[in-house]
Design a protein around this motif. Structure first.
Motif, PDB file in Angstrom:
ATOM      1  N   LEU A 157      38.884  43.485  45.344  1.00 28.05           N
ATOM      2  CA  LEU A 157      39.499  42.483  44.336  1.00 28.05           C
ATOM      3  C   LEU A 157      38.391  42.293  43.085  1.00 28.05           C
ATOM      4  CD1 LEU A 157      40.862  39.843  46.833  1.00 28.05           C
ATOM      5  CD2 LEU A 157      41.941  41.585  45.498  1.00 28.05           C
ATOM      6  N   GLY A 158      37.199  41.769  43.342  1.00 26.11           N
ATOM      7  CA  GLY A 158      36.251  41.306  42.531  1.00 26.11           C
ATOM      8  C   GLY A 158      35.963  42.383  41.356  1.00 26.11           C
ATOM      9  N   GLN A 159      36.489  43.401  41.674  1.00 30.91           N
ATOM     10  CA  GLN A 159      36.335  44.655  40.369  1.00 30.91           C
ATOM     11  C   GLN A 159      37.417  44.437  39.465  1.00 30.91           C
ATOM     12  OE1 GLN A 159      35.732  47.802  43.664  1.00 30.91           O
ATOM     13  NE2 GLN A 159      34.562  48.782  41.929  1.00 30.91           N
ATOM     14  N   ILE A 160      38.276  43.647  39.816  1.00 30.88           N
ATOM     15  CA  ILE A 160      39.492  43.455  38.944  1.00 30.88           C
ATOM     16  C   ILE A 160      39.599  42.134  38.444  1.00 30.88           C
ATOM     17  CG2 ILE A 160      42.095  43.471  39.046  1.00 30.88           C
ATOM     18  CD1 ILE A 160      42.073  45.606  40.780  1.00 30.88           C
ATOM     19  N   VAL A 161      39.397  41.092  39.170  1.00 30.10           N
ATOM     20  CA  VAL A 161      39.402  39.663  38.892  1.00 30.10           C
ATOM     21  C   VAL A 161      38.417  38.608  39.630  1.00 30.10           C
ATOM     22  CG1 VAL A 161      41.046  39.119  40.667  1.00 30.10           C
ATOM     23  CG2 VAL A 161      40.924  37.910  38.504  1.00 30.10           C
ATOM     24  N   ALA A 162      37.841  37.748  38.413  1.00 32.41           N
ATOM     25  CA  ALA A 162      36.948  37.016  38.970  1.00 32.41           C
ATOM     26  C   ALA A 162      37.305  35.416  38.651  1.00 32.41           C
ATOM     27  CB  ALA A 162      35.553  37.405  38.891  1.00 32.41           C
ATOM     28  N   TRP A 163      36.628  34.302  39.186  1.00 31.96           N
ATOM     29  CA  TRP A 163      36.651  33.170  38.645  1.00 31.96           C
ATOM     30  C   TRP A 163      35.265  32.795  38.601  1.00 31.96           C
ATOM     31  CZ3 TRP A 163      40.423  35.160  41.649  1.00 31.96           C
ATOM     32  CH2 TRP A 163      41.753  35.031  41.117  1.00 31.96           C
ATOM     33  N   PRO A 164      34.789  32.729  37.283  1.00 28.28           N
ATOM     34  CA  PRO A 164      33.230  32.684  37.084  1.00 28.28           C
ATOM     35  C   PRO A 164      32.651  31.339  37.698  1.00 28.28           C
ATOM     36  CG  PRO A 164      34.019  33.381  35.253  1.00 28.28           C
ATOM     37  CD  PRO A 164      35.298  33.101  36.044  1.00 28.28           C
ATOM     38  N   SER A 165      33.392  30.269  37.601  1.00 27.12           N
ATOM     39  CA  SER A 165      32.789  28.835  38.084  1.00 27.12           C
ATOM     40  C   SER A 165      34.110  28.219  38.738  1.00 27.12           C
ATOM     41  CB  SER A 165      32.055  28.299  37.054  1.00 27.12           C
ATOM     42  OG  SER A 165      33.061  28.065  35.995  1.00 27.12           O
ATOM     43  N   PRO A 166      33.765  27.115  39.381  1.00 22.64           N
ATOM     44  CA  PRO A 166      35.125  26.106  39.911  1.00 22.64           C
ATOM     45  C   PRO A 166      35.757  25.711  38.879  1.00 22.64           C
ATOM     46  CG  PRO A 166      32.956  25.578  41.005  1.00 22.64           C
ATOM     47  CD  PRO A 166      32.626  26.371  39.812  1.00 22.64           C
TER      48      PRO A 166
END
Ligand code: CA
Length: 335
Positions: A257-266
């Motif tokens: 999943l992390g290679q496609i989408v991420a949430w950098p901070s809360p």
């Protein structure tokens, strides 16, 4: 409709039942593993009942070269092997599937996954660890079980077998890929017309399966979360040129999943990478792993936010989910 969406649609004629899909695929990761001990037939039956498009099999070999459905080369985190066969412990403290015959494996009881030292559940809100009364199945048994359900329900679920650690198996003197292909062929999975995706983390093995062992079905190259996937070759394969090259061997990729989408901070919005776009440009499908209600990506606010980012923003073609029902419900109502 976009080209990428068309690529994502899959049509299979299978056991007399037409399998037509006009939305991304839901792959039941180890079965309905959010609810029942992973890779048991019970977990597969429940995933089938929940409507999964494909049911996943992780495959390892026994001492007598039988392909069985288990996630790890080890037995000690999902069975009572330490109690029943204490003398089979290797010097590293682990119990290996490869050290027991099928007859011995059949004496084990499967448990929900637990931590070896404490015995505590890996996922505390799931089925409790301990004696479930469920057992390990061979790949043959599971495929026949799924085909039985396909027949009795009139709804055909496909299969999504993974060859686990082929290099390691070969180093131990066992050719897992050869055994797996024999079982797949025996059960009617051999070409791209059959509802099957064969997956592996080792690109060299996928090449071998295609060129040396004659696999004519669909293949998916799994990428490890660090964007390497194939040792030093991995990062090069994820460039536009590398993905074009990959398309000669495989039908798609299975990134984390992390290679496609991420949430950098809360509180931040989802940030989507270019990987899906680049893979689609190379005509590769993208089926990332794994949606877990109880293990969301860092800072991801909810499973719905994860579904929205993957399906609506990134445009993936399918996904591995521990919670088939939640992923399907989202696809039916929100997309
Ligand atoms: Ca797997």
């Amino acid at each position: 409709m976009t080209l990428s969406r068309v690529i994502g649609w899959v049509f299979f004629g299978f056991s007399g039942v037409v399998f037509a899909q006009n939305r991304p695929l839901v792959v039941a990761h180890r079965g309905a593993s959010g609810y029942l001990p992973e890779h048991t037939l019970a977990a597969k039956a429940y995933a089938h009942a929940l409507g999964a498009d494909f049911l996943e099999q992780d495959i390892v070999l026994t001492k007598d070269d039988v392909a069985v459905v288990l996630h790890d080369i080890y037995l000690d985190t999902v069975t009572d092997v330490a109690k029943k066969f204490p003398d089979r412990r290797r010097a590293d403290g682990r119990y290996y599937v490869l050290d027991l015959t099928l007859a011995e494996l059949k004496q084990l009881t499967v448990s929900e996954r637990f931590h070896i030292k404490s015995g505590a559940a890996v996922y505390p809100r799931r089925f409790p660890p301990g004696d479930s009364g469920l057992s390990i199945s061979t790949l043959d048994e599971e495929l026949q079980f799924i085909q039985g359900m396909n027949r009795s329900t009139g709804r055909a679920a496909g299969i999504y077998p993974e060859i686990k650690q082929p290099q390691w198996h070969r180093a131990q003197g066992h050719d897992i890929s050869r055994q797996v292909l024999v079982v797949l062929a025996r059960n009617g999975y051999a070409t791209k017309a059959d509802a099957c995706f064969l997956q592996c983390f080792e690109i060299e093995e996928l090449r071998r399966v295609r060129l040396e062992l004659g696999w004519r079905g669909r293949s998916i190259f799994l990428l490890d979360g660090k964007a390497k996937g194939a040792g030093g070759e991995g990062s090069r394969l994820l460039t536009a040129a590398g993905l074009q090259e990959l398309a000669a061997w495989v039908d798609g990729i299975g990134p984390a999943l992390g290679q496609i989408v991420a949430w950098p901070s809360p509180g931040s919005a989802a940030v989507v990478t270019d990987l899906v776009k680049q893979a689609h440009a190379a005509k590769l499908l993208v089926h990332p792993y794994t949606i877990r209600l109880d293990e969301l990506p860092k800072n991801c606010p909810s499973i719905d936010a994860l579904h929205t980012a993957l399906f609506n923003e990134a445009g993936i073609d399918g996904v591995f989910s521990d919670f088939t029902d939640l992923t399907l419900a989202w696809l039916r109502s929100k997309r």
